[in-house]
Each structure stands twice: as structure tokens, then as C-alpha cells.
Design a protein around this motif. Sequence first.
Motif, mmCIF file in Angstrom:
data_model
loop_
_atom_site.group_PDB
_atom_site.id
_atom_site.type_symbol
_atom_site.label_atom_id
_atom_site.label_comp_id
_atom_site.label_asym_id
_atom_site.label_seq_id
_atom_site.Cartn_x
_atom_site.Cartn_y
_atom_site.Cartn_z
ATOM 1 N N PRO A 100 24.198 -33.512 14.327
ATOM 2 C CA PRO A 100 25.023 -32.311 14.463
ATOM 3 C C PRO A 100 24.580 -31.460 15.655
ATOM 4 O O PRO A 100 23.392 -31.394 15.991
ATOM 5 C CB PRO A 100 24.772 -31.563 13.145
ATOM 6 N N ASN A 101 25.552 -30.841 16.294
ATOM 7 C CA ASN A 101 25.283 -29.912 17.397
ATOM 8 C C ASN A 101 25.793 -28.530 17.024
ATOM 9 O O ASN A 101 26.865 -28.406 16.424
ATOM 10 C CB ASN A 101 25.974 -30.388 18.682
ATOM 11 N N LEU A 102 25.039 -27.518 17.389
ATOM 12 C CA LEU A 102 25.429 -26.136 17.106
ATOM 13 C C LEU A 102 25.737 -25.401 18.395
ATOM 14 O O LEU A 102 25.101 -25.628 19.425
ATOM 15 C CB LEU A 102 24.304 -25.393 16.367
ATOM 16 N N GLY A 103 26.720 -24.524 18.328
ATOM 17 C CA GLY A 103 27.047 -23.676 19.464
ATOM 18 C C GLY A 103 27.544 -22.326 18.987
ATOM 19 O O GLY A 103 28.175 -22.231 17.937
ATOM 20 N N VAL A 104 27.246 -21.277 19.744
ATOM 21 C CA VAL A 104 27.714 -19.930 19.420
ATOM 22 C C VAL A 104 29.006 -19.674 20.187
ATOM 23 O O VAL A 104 29.035 -19.764 21.420
ATOM 24 C CB VAL A 104 26.668 -18.858 19.770
ATOM 25 N N VAL A 105 30.071 -19.388 19.443
ATOM 26 C CA VAL A 105 31.393 -19.176 20.041
ATOM 27 C C VAL A 105 31.669 -17.683 20.122
ATOM 28 O O VAL A 105 31.526 -16.964 19.129
ATOM 29 C CB VAL A 105 32.486 -19.873 19.205
ATOM 30 N N GLN A 106 32.042 -17.225 21.285
ATOM 31 C CA GLN A 106 32.368 -15.816 21.505
ATOM 32 C C GLN A 106 33.883 -15.679 21.646
ATOM 33 O O GLN A 106 34.485 -16.257 22.560
ATOM 34 C CB GLN A 106 31.676 -15.300 22.769
ATOM 35 N N VAL A 107 34.494 -14.920 20.738
ATOM 36 C CA VAL A 107 35.934 -14.679 20.810
ATOM 37 C C VAL A 107 36.190 -13.507 21.762
ATOM 38 O O VAL A 107 35.318 -12.649 21.956
ATOM 39 C CB VAL A 107 36.505 -14.381 19.401
ATOM 40 N N GLU A 108 37.382 -13.449 22.343
ATOM 41 C CA GLU A 108 37.682 -12.435 23.373
ATOM 42 C C GLU A 108 37.530 -11.002 22.869
ATOM 43 O O GLU A 108 37.236 -10.095 23.648
ATOM 44 C CB GLU A 108 39.106 -12.643 23.904
ATOM 45 N N ASP A 109 37.754 -10.774 21.548
ATOM 46 C CA ASP A 109 37.654 -9.406 21.035
ATOM 47 C C ASP A 109 36.223 -9.019 20.670
ATOM 48 O O ASP A 109 35.989 -7.965 20.075
ATOM 49 C CB ASP A 109 38.563 -9.229 19.811
ATOM 50 N N GLY A 110 35.238 -9.856 21.008
ATOM 51 C CA GLY A 110 33.835 -9.507 20.787
ATOM 52 C C GLY A 110 33.211 -10.171 19.564
ATOM 53 O O GLY A 110 31.991 -10.169 19.421
ATOM 54 N N ARG A 111 34.019 -10.704 18.683
ATOM 55 C CA ARG A 111 33.471 -11.379 17.511
ATOM 56 C C ARG A 111 32.827 -12.712 17.912
ATOM 57 O O ARG A 111 33.218 -13.314 18.918
ATOM 58 C CB ARG A 111 34.565 -11.620 16.471
ATOM 59 N N SER A 112 31.856 -13.154 17.138
ATOM 60 C CA SER A 112 31.205 -14.426 17.436
ATOM 61 C C SER A 112 30.857 -15.135 16.133
ATOM 62 O O SER A 112 30.744 -14.503 15.079
ATOM 63 C CB SER A 112 29.938 -14.215 18.275
ATOM 64 N N PHE A 113 30.708 -16.431 16.220
ATOM 65 C CA PHE A 113 30.319 -17.213 15.050
ATOM 66 C C PHE A 113 29.646 -18.498 15.524
ATOM 67 O O PHE A 113 29.746 -18.893 16.693
ATOM 68 C CB PHE A 113 31.526 -17.535 14.159
ATOM 69 N N LEU A 134 37.443 -16.627 8.933
ATOM 70 C CA LEU A 134 36.020 -16.452 8.615
ATOM 71 C C LEU A 134 35.752 -15.041 8.103
ATOM 72 O O LEU A 134 35.008 -14.853 7.132
ATOM 73 C CB LEU A 134 35.175 -16.757 9.852
ATOM 74 N N ASP A 135 36.368 -14.024 8.747
ATOM 75 C CA ASP A 135 36.204 -12.638 8.284
ATOM 76 C C ASP A 135 36.698 -12.491 6.844
ATOM 77 O O ASP A 135 36.079 -11.804 6.018
ATOM 78 C CB ASP A 135 36.971 -11.676 9.199
ATOM 79 N N LYS A 136 37.821 -13.113 6.558
ATOM 80 C CA LYS A 136 38.394 -13.027 5.208
ATOM 81 C C LYS A 136 37.461 -13.671 4.184
ATOM 82 O O LYS A 136 37.236 -13.119 3.097
ATOM 83 C CB LYS A 136 39.765 -13.718 5.201
ATOM 84 N N VAL A 137 36.916 -14.833 4.525
ATOM 85 C CA VAL A 137 36.008 -15.529 3.604
ATOM 86 C C VAL A 137 34.753 -14.708 3.366
ATOM 87 O O VAL A 137 34.279 -14.566 2.234
ATOM 88 C CB VAL A 137 35.648 -16.924 4.162
#
Length: 436
Positions: free
Chosen positions: A195-208, A328-331
Motif C-alpha cells: 500500500p502507498n499513502l498520500g496526503v490529498v489537498q482539496v482546493e478549499d483547504g481540506r485534506s485527507f 468523508l466529512d459526513k462520515v
Amino acid sequence: MFVDQVKIYVKGGDGGRGQVAFRREKYVPNGGPAGGDGGNGGDIIFRVDEGLRTLMDFRYQRHFKAEPGEPGRSKAQHGASADDKIVRVPPGTVVRDAETGELIADLVAHGQEAVIVKGGRGGKGNMRFATPVNPAPAISENGEPGVERWIELELKLLADIGLVGYPSVGKSTMLSVVSAARPKIGAYHFTTIAPNLGVVQVEDGRSFVMADLPGLIEGAHEGVGLGHQFLRHVERTKVIIHVIDMAGSEGRDPYEDYLQINKELVLYNQDLEKRPQIIAANKMDLPDAEEQLEFFKEQLGKDVPVFPISSVTRKGLRELLFAAANLLDKVEEEIANQPEEVSTGPVGRKLYKAEAPEVPFTIRKENEVFVVEGTQIEKLILMTNFNYHDGLMRFSKIMKDMGVEAELRQRGAEEGSTIRIGEMEFEFTENLDYVD
């Protein structure tokens, strides 16, 4: 190398032995016993370190032993207890007993700790055994042995969103485009073997955190294609992005792929059926993908979000990431609002199921030897200091009080019969008296 499953041996430190000593000072006649207690052995504690990502370190060190406690001293001085041994593990580590499969700890948060095995109690010195009848006993205890066991460590990656799908559907390419991760990418199956992990940055500033999980194939829930090693990492994810080759570039039907992968997830763990899922219809830049997508939606016939994307041209990725972040926010909100489980006990106390009482001891005959077995009595033999006559007398009295002597006599033991407890053998006799 990515290592996510190992088997190791752990042992708590033994307790220090108690001391037999007497106070001898000028002008202090009959000073009495002054032997101190031994120190406690150290525990082995696992602590989560978010800087670790695999169990690789346990490939090179498989035995962990805590330090023993110091022995007691004269002048009523107790031995020092040993420090606990701290073992660092990555977040997401599950610890199980290798023999029984019992869950010992599930370590997920940075800094979280769990005692895996406890150290032994220090033995009592002779000052603890003084009574009005026997004011100067020559009795002390050996230290209690530390708990030892083989355990299995299993790493389940902690990722917010997991990418699942058949091999070569573009999961690694997608992760490399939406994050700074650089997984290996190749035009053949099982390019990703870890498995590979990466941090994703959404345009509105959220990340996961997104995990690219190695490809699944039919029979993965039974271990086909190393399925067990891959599927365990899906259990931790809060949202699943199901990546499908919508162009059918390898001759497979996209809808059949979708059904087969979901079937493998459910067969591995039924809880995964309820996991929120988004469908990423990948490779939309290839011919026939649009036509296949329309047919796929007709066959799907249920309310599952489908996002047409191309990891190569990056078309549709922005909309997919926003949808994934919203889901993800909803969960996470639902998880936060879940009421904590409260027992029906008085004042909200946690109720524990009472375990069946352990049989104090059992006796069996092995040839001409009477073998006495039992956790309590075997611990007693290890902690008894037979170097002193008083210690032997105390052991004999405890055996009699526990009913061992009477049971042995009932089983046919006579004067001179051989008795074995643990690794010690001795002759059965009825001529021992103990002064309490």
C-alpha cells in the motif's frame, strides 16, 4: 520493504528475590528480621509512534525482554523496580496472542500505550513473615516470573480514503496525480505490491490521507493474489473509492469488475458492505469509454455516485476529490455524534462477564510419578526459596491448606512417593511441621 505482519516473543522482567537478613547492631539485642523485598520486574509497553509506517524493525529484532527487579537488601532496604521497556509501533497496529488469537490491543492514536506483558512481583523479604509466634523467620520469596508469550503484530493502515479495484485500473496513477506520493507505475498487473499513502489537498483547504491499495482479483478473500495482505488495509478506511477501468482496456466488463470486487470485500468482512463508496470511472480518455459508462449506469440501477475521470488528462479529478471530501466529512460527523456505549450497570459502570473460576490444581499419575499442575501452585514453587528450612515448612503448610496433600493421599501417594510440580521433583512425606 513494506512489512505488515510479524510474530515476536515478549517477556516481562522477573521480580527481584526477597532477602533473608537480621538486624545486628551494637546495643540492639534481638534486632529481628530486616530483609527487604525485591523490586518489581519491568512491563513491556507498546507505544504508537506516528513516524513509523511499517513493522520492518521487527524483522531484525524478534525477542523483547524487560529488565528484572533488583533483589532486596539487608537493613530493611527494598530492591529497586525495573523500568518498563517501551517498544514503538506504527499507528494501526493490532496485537494478538499467537497461540489463542485473543486480541490484546488495537493501537491507532499517536502516543497511545498498551501493556502487552506485565513484569513479575518482587519477592517478599523475611521481615514480611514475622509473627508473634515466629518473630525471626528465615523465610523469603523468589521473585515472580514475568509473563511471557508469542504475539502476532498486524498492521492495518490508517487512511481516510482507500482506492480499490482490479489491477491496472489506474489507482497508482491517480494517487500520484492528486498527491505528492510517487508509487511505482507500470503496464503490468501487481505493479503495486504494498500500500502507498498520500496526503490529498482539496482546493478549499481540506485534506485527507488516501491509500492506494494493491489490486484485487477473484478469490482475494481466500488469499488469492495475496488478497488477505491487501484486504486488511481496507478495514480502516472511512470511505472507499472504487476505481473501474471504464474503457475495458483489458477485455473485462466494467460492471462485472464492480460486482466482483464488492463481492470480495463483503466475503472478507461483511462490515465493508456498509462502508460509503464512490465509483471513479477511470480511463475516460480512451475510445468506447463514454458508451461503456452509459451502459454501466443503466446496469448499476442504484444511487451510487459515479464520477467519470481520467488520471492521465486529470479530467474530472477535481469533482471527485470534492465529493470524496464531502462524504468523508459526513462520515466523520456521524462517528463523532455516535453515543458512547454505556452499560446497564449501576451509575454507568462497565460490566464485565465473570470468567469461570480456575481449578486450583489437578493431579495425574505419570508412570510412578504424581504430577501436580495448576497456575497458582506452579507459581508458588517458583517463588519459594528452598535454601532455608523455614521456607520449606511454609511451602508444606500451603500445600496442606490447599488440599494438595489430602488429594495426593487419596490418589494413593505414600511416604517416599515421587511428586512433581513444574520442573521440581521431591518425595512425599508427612513429617513436616510449620510454626505460624
